[in-house]
Design a protein around this motif. Sequence first.
Motif, short mmCIF file in Angstrom:
data_model
loop_
_atom_site.label_atom_id
_atom_site.label_comp_id
_atom_site.label_asym_id
_atom_site.label_seq_id
_atom_site.Cartn_x
_atom_site.Cartn_y
_atom_site.Cartn_z
N LEU A 180 -33.72 -6.76 -52.27
CA LEU A 180 -34.27 -5.60 -52.55
C LEU A 180 -35.69 -5.35 -51.67
CD1 LEU A 180 -33.28 -4.62 -56.04
CD2 LEU A 180 -32.57 -3.41 -53.88
N ALA A 181 -36.39 -6.60 -51.83
CA ALA A 181 -37.56 -6.86 -51.17
C ALA A 181 -37.48 -6.57 -49.61
CB ALA A 181 -38.34 -7.97 -51.41
N ILE A 182 -36.61 -7.08 -49.06
CA ILE A 182 -36.09 -7.11 -47.71
C ILE A 182 -35.86 -5.49 -47.24
CG2 ILE A 182 -34.51 -7.53 -45.87
CD1 ILE A 182 -34.39 -10.33 -47.18
N LEU A 183 -34.92 -4.84 -47.98
CA LEU A 183 -34.45 -3.46 -47.92
C LEU A 183 -35.86 -2.59 -47.92
CD1 LEU A 183 -31.03 -3.44 -50.03
CD2 LEU A 183 -31.49 -3.03 -47.56
N ARG A 188 -28.38 -11.94 -43.12
CA ARG A 188 -26.94 -12.08 -42.55
C ARG A 188 -25.90 -11.46 -43.71
NH1 ARG A 188 -27.24 -18.27 -40.30
NH2 ARG A 188 -28.17 -17.82 -38.48
N GLU A 189 -26.40 -11.88 -45.01
CA GLU A 189 -25.61 -11.14 -46.01
C GLU A 189 -25.76 -9.48 -46.04
OE1 GLU A 189 -26.05 -12.83 -49.71
OE2 GLU A 189 -25.67 -15.01 -49.12
N LEU A 190 -26.80 -9.26 -45.99
CA LEU A 190 -27.08 -7.53 -45.86
C LEU A 190 -26.41 -7.07 -44.67
CD1 LEU A 190 -30.57 -7.29 -46.93
CD2 LEU A 190 -28.88 -6.52 -48.17
N GLU A 191 -26.26 -7.64 -43.58
CA GLU A 191 -25.66 -7.49 -42.32
C GLU A 191 -24.24 -7.45 -42.60
OE1 GLU A 191 -25.12 -8.22 -37.68
OE2 GLU A 191 -26.30 -9.73 -38.94
N ALA A 192 -23.62 -8.49 -43.18
CA ALA A 192 -22.18 -8.47 -43.45
C ALA A 192 -21.80 -7.44 -44.30
CB ALA A 192 -21.87 -10.01 -44.02
N ASP A 193 -22.53 -6.93 -45.29
CA ASP A 193 -22.17 -6.04 -46.29
C ASP A 193 -22.60 -4.55 -45.55
OD1 ASP A 193 -21.59 -7.56 -48.42
OD2 ASP A 193 -23.37 -8.01 -49.13
N GLY A 194 -23.05 -4.47 -44.40
CA GLY A 194 -22.98 -3.21 -43.89
C GLY A 194 -24.41 -2.53 -44.09
N LEU A 195 -25.31 -3.26 -44.82
CA LEU A 195 -26.77 -2.35 -44.97
C LEU A 195 -27.64 -2.74 -43.88
CD1 LEU A 195 -26.93 -3.23 -48.72
CD2 LEU A 195 -26.09 -1.38 -47.60
N VAL A 196 -27.74 -3.60 -43.03
CA VAL A 196 -28.60 -3.97 -42.03
C VAL A 196 -27.75 -4.10 -40.80
CG1 VAL A 196 -29.83 -5.76 -41.35
CG2 VAL A 196 -30.17 -4.81 -43.59
N THR A 197 -28.33 -3.42 -39.62
CA THR A 197 -27.96 -3.85 -38.43
C THR A 197 -28.90 -4.70 -37.76
OG1 THR A 197 -27.02 -1.40 -38.31
CG2 THR A 197 -27.51 -2.69 -36.08
N ARG A 253 -35.09 -19.89 -43.83
CA ARG A 253 -33.85 -20.17 -44.20
C ARG A 253 -33.18 -18.95 -45.22
NH1 ARG A 253 -31.13 -25.16 -47.30
NH2 ARG A 253 -28.91 -24.50 -47.09
N MET A 254 -34.31 -18.84 -46.08
CA MET A 254 -33.62 -17.61 -47.20
C MET A 254 -33.64 -16.49 -46.59
SD MET A 254 -32.25 -17.01 -49.87
CE MET A 254 -32.19 -18.50 -50.91
N LEU A 255 -34.61 -16.00 -45.76
CA LEU A 255 -34.54 -14.88 -44.97
C LEU A 255 -33.59 -14.64 -44.02
CD1 LEU A 255 -36.01 -11.99 -44.34
CD2 LEU A 255 -37.67 -13.24 -42.90
N THR A 256 -33.39 -15.58 -43.58
CA THR A 256 -32.07 -15.70 -42.35
C THR A 256 -30.79 -15.40 -43.38
OG1 THR A 256 -33.15 -17.04 -41.01
CG2 THR A 256 -30.62 -16.94 -40.78
N ARG A 257 -30.67 -16.19 -44.24
CA ARG A 257 -29.55 -15.89 -45.17
C ARG A 257 -29.43 -14.72 -45.45
NH1 ARG A 257 -28.21 -19.73 -50.27
NH2 ARG A 257 -26.19 -18.90 -50.96
N GLN A 258 -30.21 -14.08 -46.36
CA GLN A 258 -30.25 -12.79 -46.99
C GLN A 258 -29.86 -11.77 -45.88
OE1 GLN A 258 -31.16 -12.58 -51.00
NE2 GLN A 258 -29.86 -14.07 -50.18
#
Length: 151
Positions: free
Chosen positions: A28-31, A61-70, A54-59
């Motif tokens: 949510l902070a990233i969003l 990637r997950e947001l991208e996989a879930d279709g929230l981030v491009t 590492r955590m920023l990269t991981r999060q």
Amino acid sequence: MRDGSTGNGPEYCAIETAMEVLGGRWKLAILKQLLTGTHRFGALKRAMPRITQRMLTRQLRELEADGLVTRVVYREVPPRVEYSLTEAGRSLDAIAAQLDAWGKWYRATHAARTTETGEETGTAGAPETAEPAEAAKAADQAEPAGPSGRS
């Protein structure tokens, strides 16, 4: 969705779907950062200094996989990568504003708790009677959003 595990199940489990997609300490902070516009990785890292690379990269990637981030990679030297929200990500604008208002309310009202010695801390200007629903309503009224999360 990443694994499709939350897509099945009864309607009452929709909150579980939201938790699966948005859960985690940093998503949510990233969003919230991306709601202000497109950002490069370094800018996101500087805006959230306590998150590890590492955590920023991981999060992300997950947001991208879930279709929230491009994620857009520019083929140049040095490589440039930019992150932005999809329409689904932008639809979370009003929810993020409400959670931000609730977090401010919670921090203000719980900072007034007394210490072990009986002294109050952090009460300067904090409304003691404000309720989280009122804080969320104020945030909602401040920035009305349409169905897509934008005015």
